[in-house]
Write a protein that holds these residues in place. Structure first.
Motif, PDB file in Angstrom:
ATOM      1  N   TYR A 210      13.332  -0.699   6.173  1.00 16.66           N
ATOM      2  CA  TYR A 210      13.139   0.399   7.052  1.00 16.66           C
ATOM      3  C   TYR A 210      13.559   1.565   6.636  1.00 16.66           C
ATOM      4  O   TYR A 210      13.434   2.576   7.242  1.00 16.66           O
ATOM      5  N   ALA A 211      14.485   1.569   5.472  1.00 19.33           N
ATOM      6  CA  ALA A 211      14.780   2.824   4.738  1.00 19.33           C
ATOM      7  C   ALA A 211      13.981   3.531   3.785  1.00 19.33           C
ATOM      8  O   ALA A 211      13.982   4.777   3.147  1.00 19.33           O
ATOM      9  N   LEU A 212      12.856   2.677   3.446  1.00 19.00           N
ATOM     10  CA  LEU A 212      12.043   2.903   2.307  1.00 19.00           C
ATOM     11  C   LEU A 212      11.535   4.556   2.339  1.00 19.00           C
ATOM     12  O   LEU A 212      11.318   5.117   1.357  1.00 19.00           O
ATOM     13  N   PRO A 213      10.836   4.742   3.790  1.00 17.19           N
ATOM     14  CA  PRO A 213      10.142   5.950   3.874  1.00 17.19           C
ATOM     15  C   PRO A 213      11.184   7.263   3.481  1.00 17.19           C
ATOM     16  O   PRO A 213      10.715   8.376   3.465  1.00 17.19           O
ATOM     17  N   PHE A 214      12.493   7.020   3.692  1.00 20.81           N
ATOM     18  CA  PHE A 214      13.368   8.075   3.628  1.00 20.81           C
ATOM     19  C   PHE A 214      14.184   8.113   2.199  1.00 20.81           C
ATOM     20  O   PHE A 214      15.171   8.872   2.080  1.00 20.81           O
ATOM     21  N   VAL A 215      13.745   7.251   1.140  1.00 26.43           N
ATOM     22  CA  VAL A 215      14.320   7.238  -0.150  1.00 26.43           C
ATOM     23  C   VAL A 215      13.361   7.923  -0.829  1.00 26.43           C
ATOM     24  O   VAL A 215      12.269   7.830  -1.141  1.00 26.43           O
TER      25      VAL A 215
ATOM     26  N   GLU B 242       7.594   2.052  12.961  1.00 25.38           N
ATOM     27  CA  GLU B 242       7.707   2.645  14.415  1.00 25.38           C
ATOM     28  C   GLU B 242       7.210   2.022  15.524  1.00 25.38           C
ATOM     29  O   GLU B 242       7.493   2.272  16.818  1.00 25.38           O
ATOM     30  N   THR B 243       6.140   1.478  15.225  1.00 23.00           N
ATOM     31  CA  THR B 243       5.282   0.763  16.410  1.00 23.00           C
ATOM     32  C   THR B 243       4.876  -0.803  16.085  1.00 23.00           C
ATOM     33  O   THR B 243       6.161  -1.327  16.339  1.00 23.00           O
ATOM     34  N   LYS B 244       4.065  -1.101  15.383  1.00 21.74           N
ATOM     35  CA  LYS B 244       3.990  -2.551  15.461  1.00 21.74           C
ATOM     36  C   LYS B 244       5.157  -3.561  14.665  1.00 21.74           C
ATOM     37  O   LYS B 244       5.549  -4.425  15.019  1.00 21.74           O
ATOM     38  N   GLY B 245       5.467  -2.651  13.575  1.00 21.45           N
ATOM     39  CA  GLY B 245       6.521  -3.410  12.604  1.00 21.45           C
ATOM     40  C   GLY B 245       7.855  -3.125  13.234  1.00 21.45           C
ATOM     41  O   GLY B 245       8.716  -3.885  12.641  1.00 21.45           O
ATOM     42  N   ALA B 246       8.200  -2.482  14.344  1.00 21.60           N
ATOM     43  CA  ALA B 246       9.441  -2.324  14.874  1.00 21.60           C
ATOM     44  C   ALA B 246       9.615  -3.816  15.441  1.00 21.60           C
ATOM     45  O   ALA B 246      11.128  -4.098  15.433  1.00 21.60           O
ATOM     46  N   SER B 247       9.090  -4.844  15.580  1.00 20.14           N
ATOM     47  CA  SER B 247       9.442  -5.960  15.996  1.00 20.14           C
ATOM     48  C   SER B 247      10.314  -6.619  15.391  1.00 20.14           C
ATOM     49  O   SER B 247      10.930  -7.893  15.464  1.00 20.14           O
ATOM     50  N   LEU B 248       9.941  -6.533  13.795  1.00 19.16           N
ATOM     51  CA  LEU B 248      10.789  -7.105  12.820  1.00 19.16           C
ATOM     52  C   LEU B 248      12.059  -6.490  12.293  1.00 19.16           C
ATOM     53  O   LEU B 248      12.744  -6.945  11.494  1.00 19.16           O
ATOM     54  N   SER B 249      12.472  -5.483  13.180  1.00 21.60           N
ATOM     55  CA  SER B 249      13.645  -4.516  12.677  1.00 21.60           C
ATOM     56  C   SER B 249      14.818  -5.333  12.880  1.00 21.60           C
ATOM     57  O   SER B 249      15.870  -5.055  12.054  1.00 21.60           O
TER      58      SER B 249
ATOM     59  N   ARG C 146       0.819   8.042   2.451  1.00 22.79           N
ATOM     60  CA  ARG C 146       1.088   6.501   2.661  1.00 22.79           C
ATOM     61  C   ARG C 146       2.430   6.237   3.164  1.00 22.79           C
ATOM     62  O   ARG C 146       2.466   5.247   4.057  1.00 22.79           O
ATOM     63  N   ILE C 147       3.160   7.125   2.649  1.00 31.55           N
ATOM     64  CA  ILE C 147       4.653   6.862   3.342  1.00 31.55           C
ATOM     65  C   ILE C 147       4.787   7.031   4.697  1.00 31.55           C
ATOM     66  O   ILE C 147       5.105   6.339   5.455  1.00 31.55           O
ATOM     67  N   SER C 148       4.077   8.169   5.236  1.00 32.17           N
ATOM     68  CA  SER C 148       3.790   8.479   6.568  1.00 32.17           C
ATOM     69  C   SER C 148       3.283   7.246   7.420  1.00 32.17           C
ATOM     70  O   SER C 148       3.539   7.080   8.534  1.00 32.17           O
ATOM     71  N   TYR C 149       2.162   6.710   6.712  1.00 31.54           N
ATOM     72  CA  TYR C 149       1.434   5.680   7.628  1.00 31.54           C
ATOM     73  C   TYR C 149       2.244   4.535   7.527  1.00 31.54           C
ATOM     74  O   TYR C 149       2.483   3.680   8.597  1.00 31.54           O
ATOM     75  N   PHE C 150       3.070   4.060   6.643  1.00 31.26           N
ATOM     76  CA  PHE C 150       4.140   2.975   6.645  1.00 31.26           C
ATOM     77  C   PHE C 150       5.190   3.239   7.636  1.00 31.26           C
ATOM     78  O   PHE C 150       5.594   2.502   8.404  1.00 31.26           O
ATOM     79  N   LYS C 151       5.695   4.686   7.714  1.00 28.31           N
ATOM     80  CA  LYS C 151       6.709   4.935   8.547  1.00 28.31           C
ATOM     81  C   LYS C 151       6.127   4.773  10.241  1.00 28.31           C
ATOM     82  O   LYS C 151       7.054   4.275  10.841  1.00 28.31           O
ATOM     83  N   THR C 152       4.959   5.089  10.259  1.00 24.72           N
ATOM     84  CA  THR C 152       4.379   4.882  11.865  1.00 24.72           C
ATOM     85  C   THR C 152       4.328   3.647  11.906  1.00 24.72           C
ATOM     86  O   THR C 152       4.563   3.139  13.292  1.00 24.72           O
ATOM     87  N   TYR C 153       3.828   2.506  11.011  1.00 29.94           N
ATOM     88  CA  TYR C 153       3.880   1.217  11.374  1.00 29.94           C
ATOM     89  C   TYR C 153       5.124   0.726  11.761  1.00 29.94           C
ATOM     90  O   TYR C 153       5.331  -0.187  12.552  1.00 29.94           O
TER      91      TYR C 153
ATOM     92  N   PHE D  53       0.904  -1.274   0.202  1.00 30.99           N
ATOM     93  CA  PHE D  53      -0.268  -0.085  -0.060  1.00 30.99           C
ATOM     94  C   PHE D  53       0.877   1.186  -0.022  1.00 30.99           C
ATOM     95  O   PHE D  53       0.482   2.515  -0.347  1.00 30.99           O
ATOM     96  N   ALA D  54       2.106   1.314   0.613  1.00 30.14           N
ATOM     97  CA  ALA D  54       3.013   2.518   0.675  1.00 30.14           C
ATOM     98  C   ALA D  54       3.530   2.589  -0.474  1.00 30.14           C
ATOM     99  O   ALA D  54       3.506   3.965  -1.138  1.00 30.14           O
TER     100      ALA D  54
END
Length: 212
Positions: free
Chosen positions: A150-155, A134-141, A125-132, A105-106
Motif C-alpha cells: 500500500y506504500a508502493l505508489p508513494f515510493v 483505495e477502492t476494491k483493493g482496500a479490503s486486503l489492507s 499506471r501508478i495512479s491506476y494502482f493507487k485507485t485500486y 502492471f503498475a
C-alpha cells in the motif's frame, strides 16, 4: 405429446454433451447413430462444449498475451468481462491474484523499459494502482501479506526499496504468470462443465431425498 418429445430431445442432448465432455468417443458415436436410427432428434441448443472450449482458450490466450505485453487496459477489460464477479469479489484466491496482477502492471515499465520508462505512462499506471488500493483493493489492507504494497505508489524508486525487492527479481513475473495460467484453466474448465453434471451436483448439494 409435443412437450414430451421436446423434453426427450433436450435430455438426449444433455447425454450427448456429457459423453462428449467425458471423451466417451465410441459410446458417443454409437449413441448418436442409434438416436438417428430411432428418429430421436438431439436438441441443438445443448452440446456446444467444443465451441465453448474454443472461446475459452482464445480468452485465456488473450489474457496471457496482455499480461506479457503489459497491456493493462486490455487485460482488465478481459478480466472483468470474462471472470464472473461472484468469483472476483468473493474468492480469496482470485482476490489475491488480482492484487498481484495490479502490482505487475503498475511496475511493468520499471522492469521492462531498460531503466528509462515513459514518465507520464508510469505515473498513470501508478495512479491506476493507487485507485485500486483505495477502492476494491482496500479490503486486503488488513492482511499482513499485502500491507507493505500500500506504500508502493508513494515510493519514488521502488526498484531500490528493500520492501519491494522480491518484485524485481527475475523469478517474480514468471511465477505470477504461472499462477494466472493455472487460475484461468481452473475457471474456464468449470465454465465448460456439461449441464447434466451441473444438475446432478446441484441436487447432491441440496440434499434432495429423491436423488440416489
Amino acid at each position: 405429446m409435443g412437450d414430451v418429445l421436446a423434453h426427450e430431445s433436450e435430455l438426449l442432448g444433455l447425454v450427448k454433451e456429457y459423453l462428449d465432455f467425458a471423451e466417451f468417443e465410441d459410446t458417443l458415436k454409437t449413441f448418436s447413430k442409434e438416436c438417428k436410427v430411432k428418429g430421436k432428434p438431439l436438441c441443438k441448443t445443448v452440446g456446444g462444449s467444443l465451441k465453448k472450449d474454443s472461446n475459452s482458450l482464445m480468452i485465456q490466450k488473450d489474457l496471457v498475451a496482455a499480461f506479457d505485453s503489459g497491456d493493462q487496459k486490455l487485460f482488465f477489460d478481459l478480466w472483468e468481462g470474462h471472470i464472473p464477479s461472484s468469483i472476483r469479489d468473493t474468492d480469496s484466491l482470485a482476490q489475491k491474484l488480482e492484487f498481484y496482477l495490479h502490482i505487475h502492471f503498475a511496475i511493468y515499465l520499471l522492469k521492462y523499459s531498460g531503466g528509462r520508462p515513459d514518465r507520464q505512462e508510469l505515473d498513470e499506471r501508478i495512479s491506476y494502482f493507487k485507485t485500486y488500493l483505495e477502492t476494491k483493493g482496500a479490503s486486503l489492507s488488513q492482511t499482513t501479506e499485502f500491507l507493505p504494497f500500500y506504500a508502493l505508489p508513494f515510493v519514488p524508486n521502488p526498484m531500490v526499496h528493500p520492501s519491494f525487492k522480491e518484485l524485481f527479481q527475475d523469478s517474480w513475473t514468471p511465477e505470477l504468470k504461472l499462477k494466472l495460467e493455472k487460475f484461468l484453466a481452473l475457471i474456464f474448465k468449470a465454465s465448460n462443465t456439461p449441464k447434466l453434471l451441473t444438475i446432478y451436483v446441484s441436487f447432491e448439494v441440496s440434499g434432495d431425498p429423491w436423488v440416489l
